[in-house]
Design a protein around this motif. Structure first.
Motif, PDB file in Angstrom:
ATOM      1  N   ASN A 190       0.268  -0.666   0.124  1.00  0.00           N
ATOM      2  CA  ASN A 190       0.253  -0.227   0.123  1.00  0.00           C
ATOM      3  C   ASN A 190       1.236   1.523  -0.414  1.00  0.00           C
ATOM      4  N   ASP A 191       1.061   2.047  -1.471  1.00  0.00           N
ATOM      5  CA  ASP A 191       1.569   3.171  -1.261  1.00  0.00           C
ATOM      6  C   ASP A 191       0.781   4.078  -1.363  1.00  0.00           C
ATOM      7  N   ILE A 192      -0.222   4.350  -0.603  1.00  0.00           N
ATOM      8  CA  ILE A 192      -0.594   5.235  -0.811  1.00  0.00           C
ATOM      9  C   ILE A 192      -0.050   7.391  -0.350  1.00  0.00           C
ATOM     10  N   GLU A 193       0.644   7.151   0.482  1.00  0.00           N
ATOM     11  CA  GLU A 193       1.586   7.908   0.772  1.00  0.00           C
ATOM     12  C   GLU A 193       2.258   8.823   0.018  1.00  0.00           C
ATOM     13  N   ASN A 194       2.450   8.315  -1.076  1.00  0.00           N
ATOM     14  CA  ASN A 194       3.171   8.879  -2.258  1.00  0.00           C
ATOM     15  C   ASN A 194       2.661   8.695  -3.469  1.00  0.00           C
ATOM     16  N   GLU A 195       1.168   9.003  -2.746  1.00  0.00           N
ATOM     17  CA  GLU A 195       0.565   9.483  -3.877  1.00  0.00           C
ATOM     18  C   GLU A 195      -0.548  10.226  -3.920  1.00  0.00           C
ATOM     19  N   PRO A 196      -0.249  11.949  -3.504  1.00  0.00           N
ATOM     20  CA  PRO A 196      -0.485  12.754  -3.676  1.00  0.00           C
ATOM     21  C   PRO A 196      -2.091  13.149  -4.364  1.00  0.00           C
ATOM     22  N   MET A 197      -1.940  12.711  -5.553  1.00  0.00           N
ATOM     23  CA  MET A 197      -3.046  12.780  -6.291  1.00  0.00           C
ATOM     24  C   MET A 197      -4.450  12.082  -5.799  1.00  0.00           C
ATOM     25  N   PHE A 198      -4.564  10.631  -5.315  1.00  0.00           N
ATOM     26  CA  PHE A 198      -5.208   9.797  -5.093  1.00  0.00           C
ATOM     27  C   PHE A 198      -5.256  10.354  -3.541  1.00  0.00           C
ATOM     28  N   GLN A 199      -4.751  10.842  -2.319  1.00  0.00           N
ATOM     29  CA  GLN A 199      -5.247  10.860  -1.279  1.00  0.00           C
ATOM     30  C   GLN A 199      -5.951  12.068  -1.798  1.00  0.00           C
ATOM     31  N   ASN A 200      -5.708  13.402  -1.962  1.00  0.00           N
ATOM     32  CA  ASN A 200      -6.766  14.190  -2.666  1.00  0.00           C
ATOM     33  C   ASN A 200      -8.105  13.975  -2.846  1.00  0.00           C
ATOM     34  N   LEU A 201      -8.200  12.998  -3.661  1.00  0.00           N
ATOM     35  CA  LEU A 201      -9.749  12.871  -4.011  1.00  0.00           C
ATOM     36  C   LEU A 201      -9.889  11.719  -3.114  1.00  0.00           C
ATOM     37  N   GLY A 202      -9.540  11.664  -1.368  1.00  0.00           N
ATOM     38  CA  GLY A 202      -9.481  10.497  -1.079  1.00  0.00           C
ATOM     39  C   GLY A 202      -9.768   9.092  -0.903  1.00  0.00           C
ATOM     40  N   VAL A 203      -9.039   8.894  -2.394  1.00  0.00           N
ATOM     41  CA  VAL A 203      -9.230   7.010  -1.669  1.00  0.00           C
ATOM     42  C   VAL A 203      -8.189   6.615  -0.859  1.00  0.00           C
ATOM     43  N   ASP A 204      -9.067   5.622  -0.286  1.00  0.00           N
ATOM     44  CA  ASP A 204      -8.664   4.387   0.690  1.00  0.00           C
ATOM     45  C   ASP A 204      -6.896   4.300   0.629  1.00  0.00           C
ATOM     46  N   PHE A 205      -6.726   3.844   0.087  1.00  0.00           N
ATOM     47  CA  PHE A 205      -5.606   2.649  -0.443  1.00  0.00           C
ATOM     48  C   PHE A 205      -5.080   2.910  -1.653  1.00  0.00           C
TER      49      PHE A 205
END
Length: 218
Positions: A190-205
């Motif tokens: 799970n690499d969500i911490e390196n994916e700011p675009m996904f984070q900004n969209l509220g993606v869980d993982f």
């Protein structure tokens, strides 16, 4: 696929990475390639991963819809090249590398007859579900038995973000390749911490997975 070309024309290429992919560096040896062997890179764009392969004495065959992408690969890396017409493709050819500009689905087995491996970093996940099935069927048709594939995928809650890149789960990888390929998962994080675009969209993982596949003899 016309959207792919327009993205290059408008420089909307957010998927392009300026650095060599860590997973390619880490798992290249799993492909059992020797100096002088040839690897196929579908939907190659202008990825620097091809430069890494060349520097490791591995010949590259790529296929790419956009002429802009092919030309940028050579110019940005200061590589000389020639241009010719070949079987309906525009062929960009340099030392150890050929990029066929045209439709992936127009490739035939004779284009890839010397290929020992395939590197798919962002091809499968660039396609919607229907095209993914067609893509794998065609790949199976144009590569010979025993060819190994290094496949990199993303998986995330698709309802939280529209693709591309599209979410591809381990279950789908197993289903797509089960008929003609052996499949082994090498990594899944799970690499969500390196994916700011996904984070900004509220993606869980955001799961990033690496698979090693091998076409079986039939």
């Amino acid at each position: 696929m016309t959207d792919w070309i327009s993205r290059w024309e408008n420089n909307k290429i957010g998927w392009h990475a300026d650095q060599i992919n860590r997973q390619l560096i880490e798992y290249l040896d799993q492909l059992n390639l020797s100096p002088g062997d040839t690897i196929f890179v579908p939907l190659c764009g202008k990825t620097k991963d091809m430069l890494f392969l060349l520097e490791n004495q591995i010949n590259v065959i790529g296929v790419e819809m956009s002429i802009i992408a092919a030309e940028k690969f050579f110019s940005e890396n200061n590589l000389s090249y020639s241009i010719s017409n070949s079987d309906g493709f525009i062929l960009y050819e340099g030392d150890g590398i050929r990029i066929y500009c045209g439709n992936y689905f127009d490739l035939e087995a004779n284009h890839l007859q010397e290929v020992k491996a395939v590197y798919d970093r962002a091809s499968l996940i660039a396609l919607d579900g229907e095209l993914r099935q067609k893509y794998i069927k065609h790949l199976n048709d144009i590569i010979v038995s025993d060819v190994r594939i290094l496949l990199l995928t993303l998986n995330y809650p698709q309802h939280q973000r529209s693709g591309p890149p599209f979410a591809v789960s381990k279950f789908e990888v197993d289903e797509l390749f089960r008929v003609s390929f052996q499949c082994r998962e090498l990594e899944c994080i799970n690499d969500i911490e390196n994916e700011p675009m996904f984070q900004n969209l509220g993606v869980d993982f955001v799961e990033k997975a690496v698979y090693l596949l091998q076409k079986v003899r039939v």
